[in-house]
Design an enzyme around this catalytic site. Structure first.
Site, PDB file in Angstrom:
ATOM      1  N   LYS B  78      27.451 -19.832  -4.451  1.00 28.49           N
ATOM      2  CA  LYS B  78      26.944 -20.134  -3.112  1.00 28.49           C
ATOM      3  C   LYS B  78      25.478 -20.544  -3.225  1.00 28.49           C
ATOM      4  O   LYS B  78      24.739 -20.002  -4.068  1.00 28.49           O
ATOM      5  CB  LYS B  78      27.097 -18.889  -2.240  1.00 28.49           C
ATOM      6  CG  LYS B  78      26.807 -19.098  -0.759  1.00 28.49           C
ATOM      7  CD  LYS B  78      26.995 -17.781  -0.005  1.00 28.49           C
ATOM      8  CE  LYS B  78      26.744 -17.904   1.473  1.00 28.49           C
ATOM      9  NZ  LYS B  78      26.935 -16.612   2.163  1.00 28.49           N
ATOM     10  N   SER B 153      29.755 -17.502   6.204  1.00 29.96           N
ATOM     11  CA  SER B 153      28.913 -18.566   5.712  1.00 29.96           C
ATOM     12  C   SER B 153      29.315 -19.085   4.326  1.00 29.96           C
ATOM     13  O   SER B 153      28.964 -20.208   3.963  1.00 29.96           O
ATOM     14  CB  SER B 153      27.453 -18.114   5.678  1.00 29.96           C
ATOM     15  OG  SER B 153      27.266 -17.040   4.791  1.00 29.96           O
ATOM     16  N   SER B 177      30.737 -12.908   5.745  1.00 27.29           N
ATOM     17  CA  SER B 177      30.503 -14.190   5.082  1.00 27.29           C
ATOM     18  C   SER B 177      31.304 -14.404   3.798  1.00 27.29           C
ATOM     19  O   SER B 177      31.403 -15.516   3.310  1.00 27.29           O
ATOM     20  CB  SER B 177      29.016 -14.391   4.802  1.00 27.29           C
ATOM     21  OG  SER B 177      28.394 -14.873   5.965  1.00 27.29           O
TER      22      SER B 177
END
Lengths: 101, 469, 456
Positions: B78, B153, B177
């Protein structure tokens, strides 16, 4: 305990923006006043929960007294430290003049 | 054989048995990334040149007898995980050109383990959201249906795993997330106990909540990956020195006589079709020998408020360092969502409102922690839907300033208490996966992995692939 | 002035002399270093970096608290203090808000110069925080700009806050001197004010004396305003700034105005304070508990262990010097003023016990106080040798000396007259004459004593 002021005005928003150091246009301030008010109304729900004599929790780990020993470890080089900056001068970060204190 | 479809387990085995090389896998992944990522848009940065170099080096080392299991295994990260020398943006304009001078602890651990980093995945900017629609760059699409959101996210990470654009990925969760995009993209997402995995070098969102964790194709992959990134970090004072369990050994021990809690407060929030899938899954788990125990938990909707206040407050301080002096752009470059969060957090901490907002939220946090403690005296883990519904259409997040918080309602209480949770598939609505989550007490990763594994291995959901690939 | 009582409180920042910084491993000894060479992700506030507190710094902060007779609460924590300034890389300073390491202390000052009275100044709190970077105002390519060096960023800083118990600028100076002395004795900081490792911030207001006013304690008795003077780097400047503020406030109050609550700076060239308009806006620091650092719990055992690391402090050492060495309070206080001097004295004393010489502590004290030998070049052992050599000088027969002195007095009526009419310097001429006649055999101070006696 101060109550939640759930209706934020544009001047309220501008005051918060100064504290938060966020530049806002008038249009943004107007939009934010509405959005933040909406969110505050939503979270107002917590008022219903009785928290008298309840201790606050800021750490869930149960850890305490976590330290490091006083030992020196290598620093970044000056070049590395400055490598991502927009403006530098002779090893310093450079910004427009700020008021002398 | 399509090497891109390999799981972490298969990759490790195959590399060990010399069935293929790291370069073989890495190449086949990039061959897939090239056409597919144009559609899915999961990557912010693709690091093909360096990844192939690292893969070659890994193969060389393996030839020389280096037997590190993860040597040459490709992963995506990420884009809020700092990687020295590799652009790290948190999908935010402010950091569009930021090249970190240092590695996050988990980046370093992955590199030390020999992992090949393919690139950095898209996310909601600063991890603020559950859709990737707040990314300052672009929205990632759900590989199962390109008209649907991947969740967020860690939406980019979830999409790379779901579309076989990587072998495994690392995401981060503050509240949902990892689990929410994993659920919407139908991958396994493990959100470890807060303090189990170091946060050092991960662009802070809600510091008292952030937990990095694996996002993988199988439960076994998550069990294999967790120990690579987990453990006490001298650079993160909130990491625990409690020893890591042997997740792999525990994995196959079954669920016989385990007490699994189910809570109506959670079930009723989910859409009927999701609820049905979870109830079916519980029957399967019951058949495997677990005992299902109805339990009463605090209404999770309160957690939305608590989480919103705590997280916004921490965000307002965590984003204060972005002033454009030492790196990045100035504060005028913050996107709308970041501004909203900073503003609300600033307000929640300001004189006169602290007690009613931040202080009160921290008190309710105590009640939530105690609520779980009480329940875990009676049961071993809790099973619940991961999200109220399956992946929503593009644009859905733009309708409410609290879209994410509402989507994440079923994971917020456990994240507020710092508990671990894992999500995996438990069905489909058309082409879209449904997620089920298992929540356990602090540091019970071995237990929830075991339950997840037992369920996964006794169902076929994990075998399905999106049509796009 | 007589109609008003000054109300003075002090805030003192002390940079600790730990090896590494407060929350990272960078070398804390930044002084004289090239800019931005002592930084890392943590003290530069890079994305994702996290603080881990320096154990020694916390111990030293508590040591200061204990030396100031503070209570050390069981529970402490760090908080974030939020404000924006280019020298603050994270946009917040890690500090302590409602649970500092030390509270409710006191420091007794005994200004010898001003009689036997003592004064107790209460210490409100002693807490731990981190220093900021350094701003340099410059002109580059014809444009005014500010340059930033983050070498100082994150250096451990202890803040000591007194209650507003101080009533005169002299008391303030005495307090600061005493505090400085204690910090030096504790060995936790060089407390060098020129280098900025000790910074002083007096806050001043004045209160009109009412007819029946007694020194009542309590909030309701404090004036409604307070002026803070920032970053002063000498005791004398602190005293001058306070005096300047007192007269400024009196002037304002006498003309019917109330001084503005504000922060002022000190102009050491003009000897005045000036308004710092930039910092006037009301601050809202939005303190909240630092989520990156777990709380700190200090057991009695731990407190005891830290207490045991506290060396003998100036007051105790003064008393011991008086008691053990028979020194006067004045001599003892001068010797202990500087930690190194007092240690030099004691090492010299050890030399005599070793050598079994007939030199009294008083003699050694005099030598040191009158700076007859430079302690930076003369070792304690050498000092004792010097004193011994001096003492072994053949003494003149008292009657012979007496005779010579009388002759000198007779032969120099003019000098004698000058001396008697008050020109004390004339005695030096007479001493010189005697020394010449005795061919230097006499002891000058003995001669002086005899001369003054005879000329009474």
């Amino acid at each position: 305990m101060a109550d939640i002021n759930a209706n934020l005005s544009i001047p309220d928003v501008k005051k918060i923006a100064v504290l938060a150091n966020i530049p806002l246009t008038d249009e943004e301030a107007r939009k934010l006043a509405g959005e933040l008010t909406q969110t505050l109304h939503f979270i107002e729900k917590i008022k219903k929960i009785d928290t008298k004599d309840i201790k606050p929790t800021s750490h869930v780990t149960g850890l305490s007294n976590v330290y490091r020993d006083d030992q020196i470890s290598p620093s970044l080089t000056q070049k590395e430290a400055l490598s991502q900056a927009k403006s530098t001068y002779k090893g310093y970060f450079k910004v427009p003049a700020v008021l002398k204190d | 054989m399509d090497l891109s479809e390999l799981t972490v387990t298969e990759t490790i085995k195959g590399l060990y048995q010399k069935k293929f090389s790291s370069v073989d896998i890495t190449r086949s992944l990039f061959e897939k990334i090239k056409p597919l990522d144009k559609k899915i848009k999961a990557f912010v940065t693709i690091d093909s040149e360096n990844a192939l170099k690292k893969a070659e080096e890994a193969d060389e080392k393996r030839k020389k007898g280096d037997a590190r299991p993860f040597l040459g295994v490709p992963f995506t990260l990420k884009d809020n995980i700092c990687t020295q020398g590799l652009r790290t943006t948190a999908s935010a304009k402010v950091l569009e050109n930021y090249i970190p001078q240092y590695d996050a602890t988990i980046s370093k651990k992955l590199k030390d383990a020999g992992v090949v980093i393919l690139g950095k995945t898209n996310m909601d900017a600063w991890a603020h959201g559950s859709s990737t629609e707040t990314s300052d760059f672009f929205t990632t699409l759900n590989p199962w249906d390109l008209e649907k959101l991947p969740g967020g996210s860690s939406g980019g990470s979830a999409a790379t795993v779901a579309a076989d654009l990587t072998i495994g990925s690392i995401g981060t969760e503050t509240a949902g997330s990892i689990r929410q995009p994993a659920s919407w993209c139908g991958v396994v997402g493990l959100k470890p106990t807060y303090g189990r995995v170091s946060r050092y070098g991960i662009i802070s969102m809600g510091s008292s909540l952030d937990s990095p964790g694996p996002m993988t194709k199988t439960v076994e992959d998550a069990a294999l990956t967790l120990p690579v990134i987990a453990g006490k970090d001298p650079q993160d004072a909130t990491t625990s020195s409690i020893k890591l369990d042997d997740y792999l050994v525990n994995l196959k021990k079954g669920v016989k006589n385990l007490k699994v809690g189910i809570s109506e407060e959670y079930q009723k929030i989910a859409e009927p079709i999701v609820r049905e899938a979870v109830e079916k899954a519980l029957k399967t788990i019951e058949k495997l020998g677990a005992i299902i125990v109805p339990v009463k938990l605090l209404d999770p909707t309160y957690s939305i408020s608590v989480y919103t206040i705590l997280q916004r407050a921490e965000v307002s301080a965590n984003l204060a360092r972005y002033d454009g002096i030492r790196y990045g752009e100035g504060r005028e470059k913050f996107g709308e969502e970041a501004k909203r969060r900073i503003m609300l957090g600033t307000y929640a901490l300001s004189a006169g409102y602290y007690d009613a907002l931040y202080g009160k939220a921290q008190q309710i946090r105590t009640l939530i922690v105690e609520d779980f403690k009480k329940v875990f005296q009676k049961i071993d883990c809790i099973i619940a839907p991961t999200t109220p519904c399956v992946a929503l259409p593009l644009g859905s997040s733009k309708t409410s300033p609290m879209f994410g918080e509402v989507q994440d309602v079923l994971v917020e209480p456990s994240t507020i208490a710092g508990l671990p949770g894992i999500t995996l598939r438990c069905g489909f609505v058309g082409e879209l996966p449904i997620g089920i989550q298992i929540i356990g007490p602090q540091f019970s990763e071995a237990l929830i992995l075991k339950v997840a594994y037992a369920y996964e291995q006794n169902t076929d959901w994990h075998k399905r692939k999106p049509n796009i690939i | 002035m007589n109609n008003y009582t000054p109300i003075i409180g002090l805030e003192i920042h002390v940079e600790l002399a730990t090896k590494s910084k407060m929350f990272c491993g960078c070398d804390a000894n930044y002084f004289g270093g090239k800019p931005n060479t002592h930084t890392c992700p943590v003290c530069l506030g890079l994305p994702g970096a996290l603080p881990v507190p320096n154990k020694k710094a916390i111990e030293w902060c508590i040591r200061i608290g204990l030396a100031l007779n503070c209570e050390i609460p069981l529970h402490s924590k760090f908080d974030r203090k939020n404000y924006f300034y280019p020298d603050l890389p994270k946009g917040y300073q890690i500090s302590q808000y409602d649970k500092p390491f030390a509270v409710n202390g006191r420091l007794v000052i005994k200004p010898f110069a001003r009689g036997p009275l003592t004064k107790t100044v209460r210490i409100r709190r002693v807490h731990m925080e981190e220093d900021t970077g350094k701003l340099i105002h410059a002109t580059v390519d014809g444009e005014k700009c500010t340059l930033i060096d983050f070498n100082r960023s994150g250096v451990p800083l202890v803040e000591i806050v007194t209650e507003p118990d101080i009533r005169t600028s002299e008391e303030a100076r005495d307090f600061l001197k005493k505090l400085h002395q204690i910090i030096r004795y504790l060995g936790v900081s060089d407390a060098d004010m020129e280098k900025g490792s000790m910074r002083l911030e007096p806050n001043i207001s004045i209160r009109r004396k009412s007819e029946k006013e007694k020194e009542r304690k309590g909030e309701e008795n404090l004036p409604k305003y307070k002026v803070e003077v920032k970053n002063i780097n000498s005791f004398n400047f602190a005293k001058k700034a306070i005096d300047y503020e007192i007269s400024r406030h009196i002037e304002l109050l006498d003309s019917g105005e109330t001084p503005k609550q504000e922060t002022r700076g000190w102009d050491e060239k003009k000897n005045i304070t000036y308004s710092q308009r930039s910092k006037e806006e009301a601050h809202d620091y939005r303190y909240f508990p630092e989520p990156d650092i777990p709380p700190i719990v200090l057991s009695e055992k731990e407190k005891k262990r830290i207490r045991e690391t506290i060396p003998e402090l100036p007051d105790a050492r003064t008393e011991r010097f008086i008691k053990d060495y028979g020194l006067s309070e004045y001599d003892a206080s001068i010797l202990i003023d500087d930690k190194d001097t007092s240690e030099y004295f004691e090492k010299s004393i050890q030399q005599i016990t070793n050598n079994k010489q007939q030199i009294t502590p008083k003699v050694i004290a005099n030598w040191i106080i009158n700076k007859k030998a430079d302690k930076s070049t003369v070792s304690p052992e050498e000092l004792i040798k010097l004193i011994t050599a001096k003492q072994q000088k053949p003494q003149m027969d008292a009657t012979d000396l007496d005779l010579i002195i009388k002759k000198v007095i007779e032969a120099n009526p003019k000098a004698v007259g000058n001396y008697k009419s008050g020109k004390e310097g004339a005695i030096m001429y007479l001493i010189g004459q005697v020394m010449r006649k005795t061919k230097g055999k006499a002891n000058a101070s003995q001669v002086r004593n005899l001369l003054t006696n005879l000329l009474k």
